[in-house]
Design a protein around this motif. Structure first.
Motif, short mmCIF file in Angstrom:
data_model
loop_
_atom_site.label_atom_id
_atom_site.label_comp_id
_atom_site.label_asym_id
_atom_site.label_seq_id
_atom_site.Cartn_x
_atom_site.Cartn_y
_atom_site.Cartn_z
N VAL A 93 6.90 -22.50 5.39
CA VAL A 93 6.96 -21.07 5.09
C VAL A 93 7.48 -20.85 3.66
O VAL A 93 7.12 -19.87 3.01
N ALA A 94 8.31 -21.75 3.15
CA ALA A 94 8.86 -21.61 1.80
C ALA A 94 7.76 -21.60 0.73
O ALA A 94 7.96 -21.05 -0.35
N CYS A 95 6.61 -22.16 1.03
CA CYS A 95 5.47 -22.11 0.11
C CYS A 95 4.71 -20.79 0.23
O CYS A 95 3.83 -20.51 -0.56
N GLY A 96 5.04 -20.03 1.26
CA GLY A 96 4.38 -18.76 1.53
C GLY A 96 3.60 -18.84 2.82
O GLY A 96 2.99 -19.87 3.12
N ALA A 97 3.65 -17.77 3.59
CA ALA A 97 2.92 -17.71 4.86
C ALA A 97 2.59 -16.26 5.19
O ALA A 97 3.31 -15.35 4.80
N GLN A 110 1.11 -8.47 21.89
CA GLN A 110 0.82 -7.62 20.73
C GLN A 110 1.17 -8.38 19.45
O GLN A 110 2.19 -9.06 19.39
N TRP A 111 0.30 -8.23 18.44
CA TRP A 111 0.59 -8.71 17.09
C TRP A 111 0.79 -7.48 16.22
O TRP A 111 -0.05 -6.58 16.19
N SER A 112 1.92 -7.44 15.51
CA SER A 112 2.23 -6.29 14.67
C SER A 112 3.04 -6.75 13.45
O SER A 112 3.37 -7.93 13.33
N ASP A 113 3.38 -5.81 12.60
CA ASP A 113 4.25 -6.06 11.43
C ASP A 113 3.79 -7.27 10.61
O ASP A 113 4.58 -8.16 10.30
N PHE A 114 2.53 -7.29 10.25
CA PHE A 114 1.98 -8.37 9.43
C PHE A 114 2.65 -8.35 8.06
O PHE A 114 2.91 -7.28 7.50
N ALA A 115 2.92 -9.56 7.51
CA ALA A 115 3.59 -9.64 6.21
C ALA A 115 3.31 -10.98 5.54
O ALA A 115 2.95 -11.96 6.20
N TYR A 116 3.48 -10.98 4.22
CA TYR A 116 3.51 -12.23 3.46
C TYR A 116 4.98 -12.56 3.30
O TYR A 116 5.78 -11.73 2.86
N ALA A 122 12.05 -10.81 -0.21
CA ALA A 122 11.78 -9.82 0.84
C ALA A 122 10.30 -9.92 1.24
O ALA A 122 9.43 -10.12 0.39
N ALA A 123 10.05 -9.80 2.52
CA ALA A 123 8.67 -9.87 3.02
C ALA A 123 7.85 -8.72 2.46
O ALA A 123 8.35 -7.61 2.31
N SER A 124 6.59 -9.01 2.12
CA SER A 124 5.65 -7.99 1.66
C SER A 124 4.80 -7.57 2.85
O SER A 124 3.97 -8.35 3.33
N LYS A 125 5.02 -6.35 3.32
CA LYS A 125 4.28 -5.88 4.49
C LYS A 125 2.80 -5.70 4.17
O LYS A 125 2.45 -5.30 3.06
N LEU A 126 1.97 -6.00 5.16
CA LEU A 126 0.53 -5.85 5.03
C LEU A 126 0.08 -4.71 5.94
O LEU A 126 0.57 -4.58 7.07
N ASP A 127 -0.84 -3.90 5.47
CA ASP A 127 -1.33 -2.75 6.23
C ASP A 127 -2.41 -3.22 7.20
O ASP A 127 -3.60 -3.16 6.90
#
Length: 148
Positions: A93-97, A110-116, A122-127
């Motif tokens: 995850v330290a390389c990015g996920a 349920q899958w929700s709160d998608f993010a990079y 800080a996590a970058s939320k995805l719409d």
């Protein structure tokens, strides 16, 4: 009506410049749309967190059982974050996920709160999402990634 999930083969081609290892993993397709494309995981040169056992048997045996459990049987009340797309070289995850909150519901999962995420910024939320899958169909599809 429940959302539909499928696993589709995802292939990363190797390259000598820069050094890139070939990877065979899975894309998660929800309601006919690729999450690999929707999350722009290609922009970060990621692969799926589930390896394709037809091509990467040893990696699939090491990784898929744990990842599949995080997506299914090990989901705690309130859910937890699960990496869907990861670094193709190390899976760290330290390389990015690209992650999502996976939680149980009355009907399934349920899958929700998608993010990079990368573990330190800080996590970058995805719409994107949320998506809710009927349990039996969801479990059947995730189980396909397990290596015997």
């Amino acid at each position: 009506m429940a959302d539909q999930i499928g696993l589709v083969a995802l292939h990363r081609i190797d390259s000598a410049n820069p050094q890139k290892r070939e990877r065979h993993s899975f894309d998660f397709v929800v309601n006919g749309a690729s999450l690999f494309e929707a999350t722009q995981a290609i922009k970060y040169d990621m692969c799926g967190s589930l390896s394709n056992p037809l091509f990467e048997r040893e990696i699939a045996q090491r990784v898929n059982q744990r990842t599949a459990a995080m997506l299914t049987s090990d989901v705690p009340i309130g859910g937890h974050r699960v990496a869907l797309f990861v670094c193709p070289e190390c899976g760290d995850v330290a390389c990015g996920a690209i992650t999502a909150r996976v939680s149980r519901t009355e009907r399934g999962v349920q899958w929700s709160d998608f993010a990079y995420e990368n573990g330190f910024d800080a996590a970058s939320k995805l719409d994107l999402g949320p998506f809710e899958f009927e349990w039996a169909a969801y479990l059947s599809e995730i189980e396909r990634a397990k290596a015997d």
